[in-house]
Scaffold this motif. Structure first.
Motif, PDB file in Angstrom:
ATOM      1  N   ILE A  95       0.824  -1.205   0.000  1.00 50.83           N
ATOM      2  CA  ILE A  95       0.000   0.000   0.000  1.00 50.83           C
ATOM      3  C   ILE A  95       0.857   1.254   0.000  1.00 50.83           C
ATOM      4  O   ILE A  95       1.828   1.347   0.758  1.00 50.83           O
ATOM      5  N   CYS A  96       0.492   2.189  -0.831  1.00 49.10           N
ATOM      6  CA  CYS A  96       1.220   3.464  -0.867  1.00 49.10           C
ATOM      7  C   CYS A  96       0.768   4.335   0.300  1.00 49.10           C
ATOM      8  O   CYS A  96      -0.423   4.628   0.441  1.00 49.10           O
ATOM      9  N   SER A  97       1.718   4.721   1.115  1.00 46.06           N
ATOM     10  CA  SER A  97       1.386   5.527   2.291  1.00 46.06           C
ATOM     11  C   SER A  97       0.908   6.912   1.895  1.00 46.06           C
ATOM     12  O   SER A  97       0.295   7.611   2.688  1.00 46.06           O
ATOM     13  N   HIS A  98       1.194   7.277   0.673  1.00 46.01           N
ATOM     14  CA  HIS A  98       0.854   8.636   0.248  1.00 46.01           C
ATOM     15  C   HIS A  98      -0.530   8.709  -0.390  1.00 46.01           C
ATOM     16  O   HIS A  98      -1.360   9.503   0.023  1.00 46.01           O
ATOM     17  N   CYS A  99      -0.785   7.887  -1.374  1.00 51.92           N
ATOM     18  CA  CYS A  99      -2.066   7.971  -2.089  1.00 51.92           C
ATOM     19  C   CYS A  99      -2.991   6.795  -1.791  1.00 51.92           C
ATOM     20  O   CYS A  99      -4.146   6.790  -2.218  1.00 51.92           O
ATOM     21  N   GLY A 100      -2.498   5.814  -1.095  1.00 51.95           N
ATOM     22  CA  GLY A 100      -3.346   4.693  -0.727  1.00 51.95           C
ATOM     23  C   GLY A 100      -3.419   3.579  -1.759  1.00 51.95           C
ATOM     24  O   GLY A 100      -4.003   2.524  -1.496  1.00 51.95           O
ATOM     25  N   THR A 135       6.030   3.862  -1.012  1.00 52.90           N
ATOM     26  CA  THR A 135       5.628   4.931  -1.908  1.00 52.90           C
ATOM     27  C   THR A 135       5.535   4.369  -3.319  1.00 52.90           C
ATOM     28  O   THR A 135       6.486   3.752  -3.793  1.00 52.90           O
ATOM     29  N   CYS A 136       4.412   4.574  -3.934  1.00 53.77           N
ATOM     30  CA  CYS A 136       4.211   4.019  -5.278  1.00 53.77           C
ATOM     31  C   CYS A 136       4.986   4.834  -6.314  1.00 53.77           C
ATOM     32  O   CYS A 136       5.372   5.970  -6.047  1.00 53.77           O
ATOM     33  N   PRO A 137       5.210   4.262  -7.491  1.00 51.97           N
ATOM     34  CA  PRO A 137       5.971   4.962  -8.531  1.00 51.97           C
ATOM     35  C   PRO A 137       5.393   6.342  -8.845  1.00 51.97           C
ATOM     36  O   PRO A 137       6.140   7.318  -8.940  1.00 51.97           O
ATOM     37  N   ALA A 138       4.093   6.433  -8.988  1.00 48.28           N
ATOM     38  CA  ALA A 138       3.484   7.722  -9.335  1.00 48.28           C
ATOM     39  C   ALA A 138       3.768   8.779  -8.273  1.00 48.28           C
ATOM     40  O   ALA A 138       4.097   9.925  -8.591  1.00 48.28           O
ATOM     41  N   CYS A 139       3.659   8.396  -7.007  1.00 44.54           N
ATOM     42  CA  CYS A 139       3.915   9.360  -5.935  1.00 44.54           C
ATOM     43  C   CYS A 139       5.401   9.699  -5.840  1.00 44.54           C
ATOM     44  O   CYS A 139       5.766  10.813  -5.488  1.00 44.54           O
ATOM     45  N   THR A 140       6.241   8.743  -6.155  1.00 43.72           N
ATOM     46  CA  THR A 140       7.675   9.013  -6.158  1.00 43.72           C
ATOM     47  C   THR A 140       7.979  10.066  -7.230  1.00 43.72           C
ATOM     48  O   THR A 140       8.690  11.040  -6.977  1.00 43.72           O
TER      49      THR A 140
HETATM   50 ZN   LIG Z   1       1.019   6.624  -4.270  1.00 45.00          ZN
END
Ligand SMILES: [Zn+2]
Ligand SMILES: [Mn+2]
Ligand SMILES: [Mn+2]
Ligand SMILES: [Zn+2]
Lengths: 148, 148
Positions: A95-100, A135-140
């Motif tokens: 799970i991405c801590s930033h966007c879920g 952190t997912c690629p998009a959020c990175t």
């Molecule tokens: Zn994300």
DNA sequence: GTATTATTGAAAAGAGTTTTCATTATCAAT
DNA sequence: ATTGATAATGAAAACTCTTTTCAATAATAC
């Protein structure tokens, strides 16, 4: 995941459920979401598609979908009332801590660890929960992660 | 864990908290418990030692102890409002599905898995939750597990 | 089309948690 | 030890989330 919408409706029907607009909307929202949603979020999104959808119906539908194994509850720092389309395989969540954004992965091999623990503690292990956060690629890429 | 009672009270004091009977009772109960407890359970046990302990004080103390890293919330099938003394080391929980007994273990090695997942998903992994469930030795012996 | 009955949404009830507030008790400074 | 500042307390109220109740409605089988 939109291609599963009809499948879910049929599985509901096979369980004796009627195919109603409210259920279609809730099913679609869950299948379209890249992240686990709270009942209230499903409700808010649902109201945009079905003017007088009731929150109660969201709760009832989530309960039924969980019962059928189509969605699962996701535990999380800020609560454990998130619902996500379930996986059929033995997989765990990332799970991405930033966007879920939630993604399933497989390939965890805990058998050595579990054998070890059984030996040292005497517990008979029957189940394991594993969940990864990051952190997912998009959020990175977006660089927004700095605020996390 | 009774030997930590004074340690916790001192850590509370160091954080600017006063040492009150209510806090002592709550701290003792948490340190004596072999399993994670709900606020209401702490309250019930506390009332037996301090006649008019307030449930609010239990909530406030749990919050403070969590803030200090002395207790942690435990996620569970039936909810996520259980509190357990925390571990200082990098350890995970092993919980008896029958009696709730909680034990920390160490030695999980997930680095290979995580490297693998980073490679295939592009996620930067920052945290992992691992929790094992099973039957503890005492419950295995008592045979009560059949009902589980 | 009609009858059956599952489903619906509003409102009420319930459970768990947090906030408010006046009183009390702890602790530091005398 | 006494005192004063103020942190802590518990009761009650408020709040949030979830479940139950119930009369009206709509989906399905015939
Ligand atoms: Zn994300
Ligand atoms: Mn696994
Ligand atoms: Mn670990
Ligand atoms: Zn046990």
């Amino acid at each position: 995941m939109a291609q599963y919408s009809e499948t879910w409706m049929k599985l509901l029907a096979a369980d004796g459920c009627r195919q109603t607009p409210a259920r279609r909307v809730i099913v679609d929202i869950l299948l379209e979401s890249p992240r686990a949603l709270e009942p209230m979020e499903v409700f808010s999104a649902g109201r945009e598609r079905l003017a007088n959808l009731g929150l109660v119906t969201v709760y009832r539908t989530l309960e039924k979908l969980e019962e059928l194994g189509l969605v699962q509850r996701v535990h999380h720092h800020g609560g454990c009332n998130l619902y996500l389309r379930a996986t059929n395989a033995h997989e765990h969540l990332l799970i991405c801590s930033h966007c879920g954004k939630a993604e399933y992965f497989s390939g965890d091999n805990l058998s050595a660890l579990m054998a070890d623990i059984t030996r040292t503690t005497g517990f008979a292990i029957t189940e394991h929960w594993l969940q990864l956060f990051g952190t997912c690629p998009a959020c990175t890429r977006s660089g927004e992660v700095i605020h996390a």
